[in-house]
Design a protein around this motif. Structure first.
Motif, PDB file in Angstrom:
ATOM      1  N   PRO A 342      25.596  49.770  30.954  1.00  0.00           N
ATOM      2  CA  PRO A 342      26.772  48.974  30.569  1.00  0.00           C
ATOM      3  C   PRO A 342      27.332  49.402  29.214  1.00  0.00           C
ATOM      4  O   PRO A 342      26.674  50.098  28.439  1.00  0.00           O
ATOM      5  N   GLY A 343      28.564  48.969  28.956  1.00  0.00           N
ATOM      6  CA  GLY A 343      29.172  49.219  27.657  1.00  0.00           C
ATOM      7  C   GLY A 343      29.975  50.495  27.560  1.00  0.00           C
ATOM      8  O   GLY A 343      30.237  50.973  26.442  1.00  0.00           O
ATOM      9  N   HIS A 344      30.396  51.059  28.695  1.00  0.00           N
ATOM     10  CA  HIS A 344      31.168  52.303  28.676  1.00  0.00           C
ATOM     11  C   HIS A 344      32.536  52.125  29.327  1.00  0.00           C
ATOM     12  O   HIS A 344      33.048  53.029  29.988  1.00  0.00           O
ATOM     13  N   GLY A 345      33.116  50.944  29.114  1.00  0.00           N
ATOM     14  CA  GLY A 345      34.435  50.672  29.678  1.00  0.00           C
ATOM     15  C   GLY A 345      35.510  51.604  29.147  1.00  0.00           C
ATOM     16  O   GLY A 345      36.432  51.984  29.875  1.00  0.00           O
ATOM     17  N   GLU A 346      35.414  51.975  27.866  1.00  0.00           N
ATOM     18  CA  GLU A 346      36.414  52.884  27.298  1.00  0.00           C
ATOM     19  C   GLU A 346      36.330  54.260  27.942  1.00  0.00           C
ATOM     20  O   GLU A 346      37.355  54.893  28.205  1.00  0.00           O
ATOM     21  N   ALA A 347      35.121  54.725  28.216  1.00  0.00           N
ATOM     22  CA  ALA A 347      34.972  56.015  28.884  1.00  0.00           C
ATOM     23  C   ALA A 347      35.564  55.973  30.290  1.00  0.00           C
ATOM     24  O   ALA A 347      36.182  56.944  30.749  1.00  0.00           O
ATOM     25  N   ALA A 348      35.404  54.850  30.993  1.00  0.00           N
ATOM     26  CA  ALA A 348      35.981  54.709  32.333  1.00  0.00           C
ATOM     27  C   ALA A 348      37.503  54.737  32.269  1.00  0.00           C
ATOM     28  O   ALA A 348      38.169  55.339  33.126  1.00  0.00           O
ATOM     29  N   LEU A 349      38.075  54.093  31.243  1.00  0.00           N
ATOM     30  CA  LEU A 349      39.533  54.117  31.063  1.00  0.00           C
ATOM     31  C   LEU A 349      40.015  55.550  30.845  1.00  0.00           C
ATOM     32  O   LEU A 349      41.007  55.990  31.451  1.00  0.00           O
ATOM     33  N   VAL A 350      39.326  56.279  29.988  1.00  0.00           N
ATOM     34  CA  VAL A 350      39.701  57.671  29.736  1.00  0.00           C
ATOM     35  C   VAL A 350      39.588  58.491  31.012  1.00  0.00           C
ATOM     36  O   VAL A 350      40.463  59.313  31.318  1.00  0.00           O
ATOM     37  N   MET A 351      38.536  58.263  31.783  1.00  0.00           N
ATOM     38  CA  MET A 351      38.346  59.017  33.020  1.00  0.00           C
ATOM     39  C   MET A 351      39.511  58.818  33.977  1.00  0.00           C
ATOM     40  O   MET A 351      39.994  59.778  34.584  1.00  0.00           O
ATOM     41  N   ARG A 352      39.996  57.597  34.118  1.00  0.00           N
ATOM     42  CA  ARG A 352      41.119  57.347  35.034  1.00  0.00           C
ATOM     43  C   ARG A 352      42.385  58.061  34.557  1.00  0.00           C
ATOM     44  O   ARG A 352      43.095  58.694  35.349  1.00  0.00           O
ATOM     45  N   GLY A 353      42.672  57.962  33.266  1.00  0.00           N
ATOM     46  CA  GLY A 353      43.878  58.601  32.754  1.00  0.00           C
ATOM     47  C   GLY A 353      43.808  60.119  32.821  1.00  0.00           C
ATOM     48  O   GLY A 353      44.777  60.779  33.226  1.00  0.00           O
ATOM     49  N   VAL A 354      42.663  60.669  32.447  1.00  0.00           N
ATOM     50  CA  VAL A 354      42.521  62.117  32.467  1.00  0.00           C
ATOM     51  C   VAL A 354      42.514  62.641  33.900  1.00  0.00           C
ATOM     52  O   VAL A 354      42.987  63.752  34.168  1.00  0.00           O
ATOM     53  N   THR A 355      42.001  61.856  34.841  1.00  0.00           N
ATOM     54  CA  THR A 355      42.042  62.265  36.251  1.00  0.00           C
ATOM     55  C   THR A 355      43.479  62.466  36.720  1.00  0.00           C
ATOM     56  O   THR A 355      43.806  63.460  37.382  1.00  0.00           O
ATOM     57  N   LEU A 356      44.363  61.530  36.386  1.00  0.00           N
ATOM     58  CA  LEU A 356      45.775  61.669  36.763  1.00  0.00           C
ATOM     59  C   LEU A 356      46.417  62.866  36.070  1.00  0.00           C
ATOM     60  O   LEU A 356      47.166  63.637  36.688  1.00  0.00           O
ATOM     61  N   ALA A 357      46.134  63.036  34.787  1.00  0.00           N
ATOM     62  CA  ALA A 357      46.694  64.171  34.054  1.00  0.00           C
ATOM     63  C   ALA A 357      46.178  65.493  34.616  1.00  0.00           C
ATOM     64  O   ALA A 357      46.924  66.477  34.725  1.00  0.00           O
ATOM     65  N   THR A 358      44.904  65.517  34.992  1.00  0.00           N
ATOM     66  CA  THR A 358      44.319  66.721  35.575  1.00  0.00           C
ATOM     67  C   THR A 358      44.974  67.061  36.908  1.00  0.00           C
ATOM     68  O   THR A 358      45.230  68.230  37.214  1.00  0.00           O
TER      69      THR A 358
END
Length: 514
Positions: A342-358
């Motif tokens: 737990p405690g990695h919500g910010e990393a999950a947010l980055v993953m979603r945004g970077v996935t779209l950019a990728t």
């Protein structure tokens, strides 16, 4: 293009893609396995410095004057002409080039060490390790560059199998070295040495393997390589600029976050961005196999088959891209909760945004292959300059006030604007229909993406209600999105099943038919 020739070229590309993907898969599995261990051993700030080391070596790779891709392209073209000495000359130029650039990097580090450490707000306890990483990065750069030149030369000679073996050797030594460094408590310096050892093995093994597996190949001296310098610089100069700017774009926020937010913010950004960044290598494997084929077609003056290669490659690339995005977009929170706790919500947010950019960036991949094959790397350089400029301006506005969210938005918006502009210019330069390039193959992939995301969201809700957790839940949510997108692509005919079967299973078609 005859059906037999098309199948022969297609089967060769599939074979080479699968060979290259094997090494990348092992690298990905190794990274997933080692990351929690490194994070626990180094802590948040130490891991951030480790992430910045990789970013620095990424910048180093961007300063390669287009050597690796130039080697691949020129060796493939020389092979098409039957010019063994010309192919060997570009290998020699690559080795000389990386050695010289390594020396220049050490001089640059000596000049910029103090202001760089100050900007990154590196804590006193991490200064020595960060300084070692910057200086050691030069050696890692040279060794990695020579190893990649050898792999590119093998790929240019259509020996993807041997290049893949080198890649597997490198990642095996990397993993073993990292485990040993962690066991000995060697910290960041030990990890840097482990990475360098892996590339040293790759460079040495490549130098031994190349003349053994490619008949007639021998290394040539500077005197024989010097006449090719102008050709290499003409191709590599604009590509150097494009690669450098592209790497700055990809790694930009890792260096802006410490100054405008905090050093610790680099850790969730690194974790979130590395997941899609690592998985995108599988669609990129198709492009790796495409470049030597496209360069050979251009060298033979066959523009019709080059255009057909672009169209077919674009269909498969967009298909692979939407499957990747559908698999990653919804599962981010579950993935980090299971993988790192737990405690990695910010990393999950980055993953979603970077996935779209990728996904947006991957859609330009066949355009990049086309301009490199015909020697129009200036178009790629213009694209890289535009996307970096947009990213920098948006980051300056958004990071101080919105932190990680601002970094994600800046990256995504920059890609959304610059990617279609590049494809528009590429189509015009090659005399292809801009409408076909921009819209001709995108409608079905977009539909497949929406269907895949919808299915993944539904499975996520059902899994939560059923109490399905752990890796089983991650696999269920991710695979349902990917399979839903794949089903649409096949049923619609975007990826014709008979064509896929022909590429994978039909016997008797050889790469020599291409």
């Amino acid at each position: 293009m005859s059906e037999r020739a098309a199948t022969g070229l297609g089967r060769r590309l599939v074979r080479n893609t699968l060979l290259a993907a094997t090494g990348r898969l092992v690298t990905l599995v190794s990274w997933w396995w080692l990351t929690p261990l490194v994070l626990r051993a180094l802590g948040a700030e130490g891991f951030a410095v480790w992430a910045l080391f990789f970013a620095l070596t990424g910048y180093l790779a961007a300063l390669d004057l287009g050597i690796v891709q130039g080697t691949l392209r020129h060796v493939a073209a020389a092979r098409q002409r039957g010019d063994a000495q010309g192919a060997a000359a570009f290998v020699t130029l690559g080795v000389f080039g990386f050695t010289l650039l390594g020396v220049l990097w050490l001089m640059l580090v000596a000049a910029l060490r103090t202001p760089l450490l100050a900007w990154l707000h590196v804590p006193e306890a991490q200064v020595a390790a960060a300084d070692f990483a910057m200086r050691g990065g030069a050696a890692v750069f040279v060794l990695a560059g020579i190893a990649n030149v050898m792999m590119a030369a093998l790929q240019g000679h259509d020996r993807f199998d041997v290049a893949n073996g080198l890649s597997l050797a490198v990642v095996t030594v990397h993993a073993a070295g990292v485990l040993l460094a962690l066991r000995l408590g060697a910290g960041l310096p030990g990890l840097v040495v482990a990475v360098g050892a892996g590339w040293a093995v790759g460079a040495l093994a490549g130098a031994i393997a190349l003349p053994l597996v490619v008949p007639g190949t021998r290394f040539v001296g500077w005197a024989a390589a010097r006449p090719h310098v102008r050709e290499a610089v003409t191709f590599g100069g604009p590509m150097q600029l494009a690669t450098m700017l592209s790497m700055l774009h990809v790694q930009l926020d890792k260096f802006l976050l410490p100054g405008w937010v905090t050093l610790a913010a680099v850790t969730p950004y690194e974790l979130g961005s590395r997941v899609p960044g690592s998985l995108q290598t599988f669609p990129l494997m198709l492009l790796l196999a495409m470049l030597p084929a496209a360069a050979s077609l251009h060298a033979a003056g066959d523009r019709t088959r080059l255009h057909e290669l672009f169209r077919r490659g674009q269909r498969y690339l967009l298909g692979a891209t939407v499957i990747l995005v559908a698999a990653l977009l919804v599962v981010a929170d579950r993935l980090f909760a299971v993988w790192l706790g737990p405690g990695h919500g910010e990393a999950a947010l980055v993953m979603r945004g970077v996935t779209l950019a990728t996904g947006l960036a991957l859609a330009t991949g066949m355009g990049t292959v086309a301009v490199r094959a015909v020697g129009r790397t200036d178009l790629e350089a213009g694209f890289a300059a535009l996307v970096l400029a947009l990213h920098l301006v948006l980051s300056r506005v958004l990071l101080p006030s919105h932190g990680l969210e601002g970094a994600v938005v800046a990256l995504l918006v920059a890609n959304a604007i610059a990617c279609p502009v590049f494809m528009f210019r590429m189509a015009g330069a090659l005399g292809w229909s801009r409408r076909e390039v921009l819209l001709g193959t995108s409608a079905v992939p977009m539909l497949a993406l929406m269907v895949g995301i919808g299915i993944s969201m539904a499975i996520d809700v059902l899994a939560t209600r059923a109490g399905l957790g752990g890796w089983t839940g991650v696999v269920a949510v991710s695979s349902s999105g990917a399979l839903g997108a794949l089903a649409v692509l096949i049923v619609s005919g975007h990826l014709p099943w008979h064509e896929v079967r022909a590429l994978l299973f039909v016997r008797g078609a050889r790469g020599t038919n291409a």
